[in-house]
Motif scaffolding. Structure first.
Motif, PDB file in Angstrom:
ATOM      1  N   ARG A  46       0.808  -1.214   0.000  1.00  0.00           N
ATOM      2  CA  ARG A  46       0.000   0.000   0.000  1.00  0.00           C
ATOM      3  C   ARG A  46       0.845   1.270   0.000  1.00  0.00           C
ATOM      4  N   THR A  47       1.967   1.220   0.745  1.00  0.00           N
ATOM      5  CA  THR A  47       2.739   2.449   0.978  1.00  0.00           C
ATOM      6  C   THR A  47       4.109   2.445   0.310  1.00  0.00           C
ATOM      7  N   GLY A  48       4.600   1.265  -0.042  1.00  0.00           N
ATOM      8  CA  GLY A  48       5.954   1.169  -0.575  1.00  0.00           C
ATOM      9  C   GLY A  48       7.019   1.254   0.500  1.00  0.00           C
ATOM     10  N   LYS A  49       6.607   1.171   1.776  1.00  0.00           N
ATOM     11  CA  LYS A  49       7.546   1.311   2.890  1.00  0.00           C
ATOM     12  C   LYS A  49       7.514   0.064   3.772  1.00  0.00           C
ATOM     13  N   ASP A  50       8.651  -0.218   4.396  1.00  0.00           N
ATOM     14  CA  ASP A  50       8.759  -1.350   5.307  1.00  0.00           C
ATOM     15  C   ASP A  50       8.336  -0.956   6.717  1.00  0.00           C
ATOM     16  N   VAL A  51       7.745  -1.895   7.423  1.00  0.00           N
ATOM     17  CA  VAL A  51       7.381  -1.682   8.822  1.00  0.00           C
ATOM     18  C   VAL A  51       8.601  -1.958   9.703  1.00  0.00           C
ATOM     19  N   PHE A  52       8.824  -1.082  10.680  1.00  0.00           N
ATOM     20  CA  PHE A  52       9.944  -1.288  11.604  1.00  0.00           C
ATOM     21  C   PHE A  52       9.538  -2.284  12.684  1.00  0.00           C
ATOM     22  N   TYR A  53      10.384  -3.268  12.937  1.00  0.00           N
ATOM     23  CA  TYR A  53      10.150  -4.210  14.034  1.00  0.00           C
ATOM     24  C   TYR A  53      11.480  -4.835  14.441  1.00  0.00           C
ATOM     25  N   ILE A  54      11.513  -5.336  15.652  1.00  0.00           N
ATOM     26  CA  ILE A  54      12.669  -6.086  16.150  1.00  0.00           C
ATOM     27  C   ILE A  54      12.152  -7.446  16.598  1.00  0.00           C
ATOM     28  N   ALA A  55      12.640  -8.497  15.997  1.00  0.00           N
ATOM     29  CA  ALA A  55      12.134  -9.842  16.275  1.00  0.00           C
ATOM     30  C   ALA A  55      12.986 -10.548  17.317  1.00  0.00           C
ATOM     31  N   ASN A  56      12.356 -11.465  18.039  1.00  0.00           N
ATOM     32  CA  ASN A  56      13.074 -12.366  18.929  1.00  0.00           C
ATOM     33  C   ASN A  56      13.360 -13.661  18.178  1.00  0.00           C
ATOM     34  N   ASP A  57      14.615 -14.065  18.129  1.00  0.00           N
ATOM     35  CA  ASP A  57      14.921 -15.357  17.530  1.00  0.00           C
ATOM     36  C   ASP A  57      15.258 -16.357  18.631  1.00  0.00           C
ATOM     37  N   ASN A  58      15.580 -17.561  18.241  1.00  0.00           N
ATOM     38  CA  ASN A  58      15.821 -18.618  19.229  1.00  0.00           C
ATOM     39  C   ASN A  58      17.008 -18.339  20.141  1.00  0.00           C
TER      40      ASN A  58
END
Length: 211
Positions: A46-58
């Motif tokens: 919709r926007t051409g932009k990425d959402v900012f997030y920080i993921a938890n990995d194993n």
């Protein structure tokens, strides 16, 4: 409300979304998850932009082995929205500190459950709880690790013991949002969390069902 990504950081621009999703529930615990990547992809379309997030990995998820190396009293950080509070201007949650109230390696009365010494209010349910040491820590054998950082996801808050108006101690599931209450609960500054080891069931589900 989603915050856009600028380089490797969050921008000050927000984008509000409403979506329906399918929830996958844990077989025995008050815990569930959904797939968020389709939402991120829709926002990108919709926007051409990425959402900012920080993921938890194993690497940050507590295992039985890591829990056995901990002390009975560990400092904790919980990230969430107590009584619905949040920084709406910057789109940030609220950080709270506390301690383990029972040894993280041992179950508190029930398999896969632990106890924390922390103020837990409506809106906090589902909040992740971490052991976070940024300037060193001490292990259960008294060994000091000066200047070393450590982050461990120990679990997810879901309930807490409260006194009711009659003075009885009851365990009450902590809601995800503040609601009008007809009773008068008295908080005990304790909370029950579902241990991160229980997330293994979701990992197995994804491995078996997602191609």
């Amino acid at each position: 409300m989603k915050t856009f990504k600028t380089g490797e950081n969050a921008s000050d621009e927000n984008y509000q979304v409403t979506y329906k999703t399918t929830w996958i529930f844990h077989s025995t615990k008050d815990l569930c998850f959904c797939f968020i990547n389709p939402v991120f992809q829709d926002v990108k379309n919709r926007t051409g932009k990425d959402v900012f997030y920080i993921a938890n990995d194993n690497s940050v998820v507590a295992t039985s082995q890591r829990l056995a190396e901990l002390s009975a009293l560990e400092e904790l950080v919980m990230v969430g929205y107590p009584i619905g509070l949040w920084d709406s201007k910057n789109n940030f949650p609220v950080f709270r500190k506390g301690y383990t109230a029972s040894h993280p390696a041992f179950d508190f009365n029930e398999k896969g459950i632990g106890l924390v010494d922390m103020a837990c209010f409506p809106g906090s349910s589902g909040s992740p709880i971490y052991i976070l040491n940024e300037n060193g820590y001490v292990d259960k054998n008294g060994n000091h690790y000066f200047g070393r950082s450590r982050i461990i996801l120990v679990g997810i808050l879901y309930a807490g013991p409260q006194y009711n108006a009659q003075g009885d101690l009851v365990v009450t599931t902590i809601p995800t949002q503040q609601k009008v209450q007809t009773s008068t609960p008295i908080m005990t500054n304790l909370g029950y969390y579902i241990k991160a080891t229980e997330l293994k069931e979701f990992e197995d589900y994804i491995s078996q069902n997602i191609k």
